[in-house]
Structures are given as C-alpha cells and as structure tokens.
Design an enzyme around this catalytic site. Structure first.
Site, PDB file in Angstrom:
ATOM      1  N   HIS A 123       7.352  -1.014  -3.600  1.00 12.39           N
ATOM      2  CA  HIS A 123       6.850  -1.208  -2.273  1.00 12.39           C
ATOM      3  C   HIS A 123       7.082  -0.045  -1.531  1.00 12.39           C
ATOM      4  O   HIS A 123       6.090   0.256  -0.791  1.00 12.39           O
ATOM      5  CB  HIS A 123       7.787  -2.272  -1.627  1.00 12.39           C
ATOM      6  CG  HIS A 123       7.310  -3.688  -2.008  1.00 12.39           C
ATOM      7  ND1 HIS A 123       7.547  -4.289  -3.419  1.00 12.39           N
ATOM      8  CD2 HIS A 123       6.703  -4.646  -1.459  1.00 12.39           C
ATOM      9  CE1 HIS A 123       6.864  -5.420  -3.303  1.00 12.39           C
ATOM     10  NE2 HIS A 123       6.432  -5.724  -2.081  1.00 12.39           N
ATOM     11  N   HIS A 179      16.600  -4.422  -4.008  1.00 12.46           N
ATOM     12  CA  HIS A 179      16.581  -2.989  -4.584  1.00 12.46           C
ATOM     13  C   HIS A 179      17.835  -2.259  -4.190  1.00 12.46           C
ATOM     14  O   HIS A 179      18.496  -2.755  -3.105  1.00 12.46           O
ATOM     15  CB  HIS A 179      15.510  -2.329  -3.843  1.00 12.46           C
ATOM     16  CG  HIS A 179      14.198  -2.154  -4.721  1.00 12.46           C
ATOM     17  ND1 HIS A 179      13.981  -1.682  -5.901  1.00 12.46           N
ATOM     18  CD2 HIS A 179      12.739  -2.853  -4.282  1.00 12.46           C
ATOM     19  CE1 HIS A 179      12.872  -1.826  -6.387  1.00 12.46           C
ATOM     20  NE2 HIS A 179      11.982  -2.657  -5.283  1.00 12.46           N
TER      21      HIS A 179
END
Length: 258
Positions: free
Chosen positions: A170, A219
């Site tokens: 992303h 993440h």
C-alpha cells in the site's frame, strides 16, 4: 587552393554519431540543459535506494527491531493491545485511508487516467503512468516474495492481509502512483502555489496510507518506511522519464506531455 592545404572532411558515419538526431546525444543534451534538476532527482533516487537497503537488513533479522515494536505498540491502548488508540470511529477512518493505497482504488484511478490520456492523445504519458503503477506493483510483489517477512504478531490485524509484510505494498504503490500523477499534474501548472498545493496533497495521501497500515497493525513501521522509499524513488524515475519524453516529443510541440 593546393590539395595539401584542404580542410579535413569529417567522415559521414562520425557526423551521424554526433548528430543531434542521435538518441544518445539527445539524451546527453537533455541532461546538460537540466543538470541541476537531474542531479537532485538522481541524488534522491540514490538516497531512497540506500534507505531501502538499510531497512531490508532490518527486515531480514530473525526478531522484530525494537523500533518496530515500540512504534507499533505506541498506537495501541496500553491496557489492551488489541484496541487501537482513539475512539472507535478512528479505526474506521484508518481503513478508509488505507483503502486509498489498495489495488482496487489504484486500478480504478489508473484506468481513469489512462482513459483521459487516450482522449487527450498523449500516448507517451500512458507509458509513464503504467510504469508508475503496474511496474511498481510487479516490483513490490517480487520483493515481498524474495524477502518473505512475516506480518506483525504483536497485535490483531485490523484489515485482511494475504501477502508477505516487507515492503508495504500500500505504501509503495501509493507513493509511486500519487507522487507520479502529482508531479505530472503540477508540471502543467504555471503558478508555483498551485504546484505546491498539488504535491502537498499527493504527499499527504501517501503519508496517511502508510501510517494507517501501522495503525491497523498489519505492517511493521520499517515495512512502511521501505515502501515509501521504494515508491518515492520509483516516482522520481517516472518523472525523469516524463521530462525526457517531453523534451523529445518530436510529434506535437504544442502539448506539454505527448
């Protein structure tokens, strides 16, 4: 004039090599006319590459780095790490922000931009946009499989994940896509304040996407930093390509990018 005093004639092949129509010569002249901007851009690419390599070394360690643990847990309720800091609606906003870097949004954005460029007859810029998006997607998938870092296991994930952790897809795709499109759009503007506004919006979106990935617990912070570094470096390379295509458009001198 005596034949012994005639001016030497250059070989036609040599003249062809040094001609301004030679692609290599055109590329060198382009760099020479924009040496400062090109040097700054290349320096940024090298710094991004260096940062990515340094972060990769951290990602390859057997245990999470203390920096990753501390920053990830700082976004969680100290009494309950399954609960992100802030009210309940903040987590929903985090999901909204993270969607801006998702494949569905970026694919739709790419299709829309490519359609506009087709209608505006700018085929060369279509190439730049596709390299910025599909090229970055391919590079990210390769890096994820090569490094194969596990996702964070300190906190529950606030979003579904199905790939490896490093680098953040992303963050990388948001940086490469939004920064490239922002740079192209800003280049078409004359007023510097509008250029700055466009770039600030694109940078803000990129930052929000990356921060949301850590906030949702999917993440490690170093994943996001590496995604930003790789994506920003990729975007600068795409910007240089766009500038070079503009300088050598040859077909339509009246449009900014062709």
């Amino acid at each position: 004039m005596d034949k012994h005093h005639r001016q030497p004639q250059l070989d036609k092949k040599f003249l062809g090599v040094i001609s301004h129509q030679n692609p290599l010569i055109k590329f060198m002249l382009w760099i020479g006319n924009r040496e400062f901007a090109v040097l700054i851009a290349l320096f940024f690419v090298l710094v991004s590459l260096w940062g990515f390599v340094a972060l990769t070394e951290i990602a390859l360690e057997n245990h999470p780095h203390e920096f990753d643990r501390a920053l990830l847990l700082s976004m969680r309720n100290a009494a309950d790490v399954s609960d992100p800091i802030g009210p309940g609606w903040a987590e929903e906003i985090g999901r909204d922000f993270t969607a801006l870097g998702g494949n569905a949004v970026l694919i739709l954005l790419t299709i829309a931009v490519v359609g506009y460029l087709l209608l505006d007859r700018k085929p060369r810029m279509i190439l730049v946009v596709l390299i910025a998006t599909l090229g970055a997607l391919g590079a990210n998938n390769f890096l994820k499989k090569a490094i194969d870092r596990d996702r964070p296991d300190l906190v529950p994930h606030g979003s579904h994940v199905y790939t490896a952790s490093f680098p953040s897809g992303h963050s990388m795709l948001a940086a490469s896509t939004y920064l490239t499109l922002g740079a192209l759009l800003a280049q078409l503007q004359r007023r510097k304040i509008i250029k700055a506004y466009i770039l600030m919006i694109c940078i803000t979106i990129t930052l929000l996407v990356g921060i949301s990935r850590v906030y949702l617990g999917v993440h490690w912070p170093t994943d996001v930093l590496a995604g930003w570094a790789a994506g920003a470096g990729w975007a600068v390379c795409c910007w240089l390509l766009a500038r070079w295509l503009q300088a050598n458009d040859g077909g339509n001198k009246h449009c900014k990018y062709c």
